[in-house]
Design a protein around this motif. Structure first.
Motif, PDB file in Angstrom:
ATOM      1  N   PHE A  50       0.963  -1.260  -0.010  1.00  0.00           N
ATOM      2  CA  PHE A  50      -0.062  -0.071  -0.203  1.00  0.00           C
ATOM      3  C   PHE A  50       1.029   1.274  -0.404  1.00  0.00           C
ATOM      4  N   ARG A  51       0.277   2.565  -0.861  1.00  0.00           N
ATOM      5  CA  ARG A  51       0.934   3.738  -0.542  1.00  0.00           C
ATOM      6  C   ARG A  51       0.804   3.957   0.933  1.00  0.00           C
ATOM      7  N   ILE A  52       1.112   3.746   1.482  1.00  0.00           N
ATOM      8  CA  ILE A  52       1.104   5.180   3.615  1.00  0.00           C
ATOM      9  C   ILE A  52       1.354   6.472   3.683  1.00  0.00           C
ATOM     10  N   LEU A  64       5.873   1.656  -8.731  1.00  0.00           N
ATOM     11  CA  LEU A  64       6.427   1.020  -8.765  1.00  0.00           C
ATOM     12  C   LEU A  64       7.721   2.343  -9.503  1.00  0.00           C
ATOM     13  N   GLU A  65       7.276   3.514  -9.636  1.00  0.00           N
ATOM     14  CA  GLU A  65       8.223   4.284  -9.887  1.00  0.00           C
ATOM     15  C   GLU A  65       9.390   4.722  -8.879  1.00  0.00           C
ATOM     16  N   LYS A  66      10.731   5.350  -9.452  1.00  0.00           N
ATOM     17  CA  LYS A  66      10.849   5.166  -8.538  1.00  0.00           C
ATOM     18  C   LYS A  66      11.344   6.660  -8.407  1.00  0.00           C
ATOM     19  N   PRO A  67      11.199   7.146  -7.843  1.00  0.00           N
ATOM     20  CA  PRO A  67      10.903   8.958  -7.102  1.00  0.00           C
ATOM     21  C   PRO A  67      12.648   9.839  -7.187  1.00  0.00           C
ATOM     22  N   VAL A  68      12.838  10.843  -7.425  1.00  0.00           N
ATOM     23  CA  VAL A  68      14.104  11.211  -6.827  1.00  0.00           C
ATOM     24  C   VAL A  68      13.886  12.012  -5.304  1.00  0.00           C
ATOM     25  N   MET A  69      12.672  12.709  -5.354  1.00  0.00           N
ATOM     26  CA  MET A  69      12.364  13.168  -4.120  1.00  0.00           C
ATOM     27  C   MET A  69      11.588  11.202  -3.179  1.00  0.00           C
ATOM     28  N   GLU A  70      12.660  12.147  -1.772  1.00  0.00           N
ATOM     29  CA  GLU A  70      12.340  11.186  -0.971  1.00  0.00           C
ATOM     30  C   GLU A  70      11.354  11.317  -0.241  1.00  0.00           C
ATOM     31  N   SER A  71      10.175  11.635  -0.106  1.00  0.00           N
ATOM     32  CA  SER A  71       8.776  12.570   0.919  1.00  0.00           C
ATOM     33  C   SER A  71       9.410  11.912   2.271  1.00  0.00           C
ATOM     34  N   GLY A  72       9.299  12.802   3.118  1.00  0.00           N
ATOM     35  CA  GLY A  72       9.309  13.036   4.804  1.00  0.00           C
ATOM     36  C   GLY A  72       8.191  12.909   5.132  1.00  0.00           C
ATOM     37  N   GLY A  73       7.283  13.112   4.026  1.00  0.00           N
ATOM     38  CA  GLY A  73       5.987  13.650   4.812  1.00  0.00           C
ATOM     39  C   GLY A  73       4.890  12.512   3.994  1.00  0.00           C
ATOM     40  N   GLY A  74       5.227  12.161   3.190  1.00  0.00           N
ATOM     41  CA  GLY A  74       4.417  10.922   2.580  1.00  0.00           C
ATOM     42  C   GLY A  74       4.932  10.091   1.193  1.00  0.00           C
ATOM     43  N   GLY A  75       6.068   8.996   1.518  1.00  0.00           N
ATOM     44  CA  GLY A  75       6.404   9.205  -0.209  1.00  0.00           C
ATOM     45  C   GLY A  75       6.636   7.659   0.216  1.00  0.00           C
ATOM     46  N   LEU A  76       6.381   6.906   1.566  1.00  0.00           N
ATOM     47  CA  LEU A  76       6.950   5.395   1.623  1.00  0.00           C
ATOM     48  C   LEU A  76       5.453   4.485   1.342  1.00  0.00           C
ATOM     49  N   VAL A  77       6.078   3.380   0.691  1.00  0.00           N
ATOM     50  CA  VAL A  77       5.132   2.213   0.280  1.00  0.00           C
ATOM     51  C   VAL A  77       5.128   0.890   1.674  1.00  0.00           C
ATOM     52  N   SER A  78       4.201   0.339   1.801  1.00  0.00           N
ATOM     53  CA  SER A  78       4.529  -0.771   3.050  1.00  0.00           C
ATOM     54  C   SER A  78       3.229  -1.843   2.928  1.00  0.00           C
ATOM     55  N   THR A  79       4.006  -2.860   3.953  1.00  0.00           N
ATOM     56  CA  THR A  79       2.649  -3.836   4.185  1.00  0.00           C
ATOM     57  C   THR A  79       2.081  -3.445   5.614  1.00  0.00           C
ATOM     58  N   THR A  80       0.781  -4.182   5.812  1.00  0.00           N
ATOM     59  CA  THR A  80       0.080  -4.487   7.024  1.00  0.00           C
ATOM     60  C   THR A  80       0.995  -4.590   7.746  1.00  0.00           C
ATOM     61  N   MET A  81       2.071  -5.964   8.270  1.00  0.00           N
ATOM     62  CA  MET A  81       2.946  -6.504   8.715  1.00  0.00           C
ATOM     63  C   MET A  81       4.309  -5.786   9.236  1.00  0.00           C
ATOM     64  N   ASP A  82       4.779  -4.927   7.696  1.00  0.00           N
ATOM     65  CA  ASP A  82       5.750  -4.546   8.101  1.00  0.00           C
ATOM     66  C   ASP A  82       5.202  -2.901   8.978  1.00  0.00           C
ATOM     67  N   TYR A  83       3.803  -2.855   9.131  1.00  0.00           N
ATOM     68  CA  TYR A  83       3.962  -1.525   9.643  1.00  0.00           C
ATOM     69  C   TYR A  83       3.484  -2.244  11.685  1.00  0.00           C
ATOM     70  N   MET A 120      -3.275   9.285   3.804  1.00  0.00           N
ATOM     71  CA  MET A 120      -3.424  10.111   2.501  1.00  0.00           C
ATOM     72  C   MET A 120      -5.114   9.532   2.077  1.00  0.00           C
ATOM     73  N   ALA A 121      -4.159   8.330   1.846  1.00  0.00           N
ATOM     74  CA  ALA A 121      -5.360   7.210   0.840  1.00  0.00           C
ATOM     75  C   ALA A 121      -6.182   6.087   1.753  1.00  0.00           C
ATOM     76  N   GLY A 122      -5.860   6.520   3.247  1.00  0.00           N
ATOM     77  CA  GLY A 122      -7.203   5.489   4.002  1.00  0.00           C
ATOM     78  C   GLY A 122      -6.091   4.541   4.847  1.00  0.00           C
ATOM     79  N   THR A 123      -5.002   4.392   4.825  1.00  0.00           N
ATOM     80  CA  THR A 123      -4.289   3.202   6.015  1.00  0.00           C
ATOM     81  C   THR A 123      -4.398   4.096   7.368  1.00  0.00           C
ATOM     82  N   PHE A 124      -4.580   3.880   7.950  1.00  0.00           N
ATOM     83  CA  PHE A 124      -4.037   4.187   9.682  1.00  0.00           C
ATOM     84  C   PHE A 124      -3.926   3.044  10.514  1.00  0.00           C
ATOM     85  N   PHE A 125      -2.714   3.662  11.864  1.00  0.00           N
ATOM     86  CA  PHE A 125      -2.843   3.110  12.752  1.00  0.00           C
ATOM     87  C   PHE A 125      -2.857   3.500  13.926  1.00  0.00           C
TER      88      PHE A 125
END
Length: 407
Positions: free
Chosen positions: A85-87, A271-290, A366-371
């Motif tokens: 997911f995009r987190i 799947l696209e590697k960004p130039v900007m590694e956004s500390g505010g919203g750029g990570l992707v992850s899985t449920t178990m990782d988080y 923003m896309a709906g993930t929550f913890f």
């Protein structure tokens, strides 16, 4: 396969699971947790969201981990435990822990000005609307690292309002994934602040600037620092600023158009590697990782013998950092809640229109993930979906249903 049996089978062996138990063994009702899953199955059937995952842990063990619906409305693949997911803004707590690690290393104080690390911020002005025109006035004080962590920096987001400063954000290239963190910081420093530092809580690009400070202090790209200091020690093997082509069949996607208002939904390509590694919203992850990140937070800063951040440091982060006269703008901090260093926290047993405990801390994407982390109940929960327009509804729904299952 029911949810509890499914919890024993994960299709992402590279990410270690956490200990598991029957719900009743850790003070949860299995029957009521099944109602949680049933409620989200109804939402999937209604077309509210394509699918979701929900993980609930208590007393150090997972009591429920269910995958509901489909990964993508355009494909038949079911939602899975290892779906990616995009987190979005759930990146912020991870980066906030990273900056506090550097604080613990003695590199700076929370009261240090941001300009100490990014000189372009030394001459920042404040934008004031006067008779429809934007006037620039001097900042009464410099924004600090603490301001960035608690969103009282004077920075903002272009999508949280339509004021004149936010219009300047919209006209800039701040949203581009093709600029570096350094370029982003320079660009942002040239735009006036939305308010005087320390006066208002404005959800903002502050954590992106924290990410740049991490780069300046550590001498490493943000992604490399996070991997070395947080992700690898926690064995969060699937959390990064993009994922490889080999994982194309594991990506969660939203409806092309919002099911409630019909507006087009556009999210970045994982799947696209960004130039900007956004500390505010750029990570992707899985449920178990988080979930492993959450287990570390509930564990007072350590997991499996790996201390990520000090117990007292985390205690400071999960405390209220807003002065009584700070104006909270927007609706992201609910009634009965305040904001700390990278997290919101519940300060009142009542007022908020959903279940919870005082002292719990949390954030969302923003896309709906929550913890959320609930130290009082020794509980944490991770909810993942990709449905921007439904995120506020699902956050309240999952809170109510999880707490209904607490014995």
């Amino acid at each position: 396969m029911n949810a509890q049996a499914a919890a024993l089978k994960t299709s992402a062996p590279q990410t270690p699971s956490l200990p598991q138990a029957k719900p009743e063994a850790i003070g949860l009702s299995g029957a009521r947790l099944q109602k949680l899953s049933d409620a989200f199955k109804r939402e999937v059937d209604r077309g509210t969201l394509p699918g979701a995952t929900v993980l609930v842990a208590r007393k150090g063990q997972i009591g429920w981990f269910d995958a509901i619906g489909r990964q993508s409305p355009a494909a038949s693949a079911p939602m899975a435990h290892d779906t990616i997911f995009r987190i979005f803004s759930m990146t912020k707590p991870i980066v906030s822990i990273g900056i506090m690690q550097l604080l613990e290393d003695g590199h700076f104080l929370l009261s240090d000005p941001v300009a100490k690390f990014i000189p372009e911020f030394s001459e920042t002005k404040v934008g004031v609307e006067n008779n429809g025109k934007l006037e620039l006035v001097p900042a009464r004080r410099q924004m600090t690292v603490q301001d960035l962590l608690r969103h009282t920096s004077g920075l903002t987001y272009d999508h949280t309002g339509n004021g004149p400063v936010q219009q300047l954000y919209n006209e800039s290239r701040l949203r581009s994934r093709k600029i570096s963190n350094a370029e982003h910081a320079t660009m942002l420093a040239a735009i006036p602040l939305a308010c005087q530092p320390g006066t208002d809580w404005n959800y903002s690009r502050s954590t992106d600037i924290l990410g740049r400070i991490i780069e300046v202090v550590s001498g490493k790209p943000l992604g490399a620092f996070l991997t070395e200091r947080i992700l690898a020690p926690l064995q969060m093997t699937e959390t990064a600023f993009f994922t490889g082509e080999a994982n194309a069949g594991r990506l969660a996607e939203p409806f092309a158009k919002d099911p409630w208002n019909g507006e087009e939904v556009k999210l970045f390509n994982m799947l696209e590697k960004p130039v900007m590694e956004s500390g505010g919203g750029g990570l992707v992850s899985t449920t178990m990782d988080y979930a492993r990140f959450c287990a570390m937070l509930l564990g007072g800063g350590s997991l499996d013998g790996n201390r990520i951040v000090g117990r007292k440091t985390l205690e400071l982060m999960a405390s209220d950092h807003l002065a009584p006269d700070v104006v909270i703008k927007g609706d992201l901090v609910p009634a009965g809640h305040r904001f700390g260093l990278g997290f919101a926290m519940r300060t009142e047993a009542g007022i908020a229109p959903f279940l919870g405990s005082t002292g719990q801390f949390f954030w969302s994407g923003m896309a709906g993930t929550f913890f959320w982390i609930d130290p009082r109940e020794e509980l944490f929960a991770v909810f993942m979906m990709q449905g921007p327009g439904q995120r506020q509804y699902t956050r309240s729904l999952v809170r109510n249903l999880v707490y209904a299952a607490v014995e």
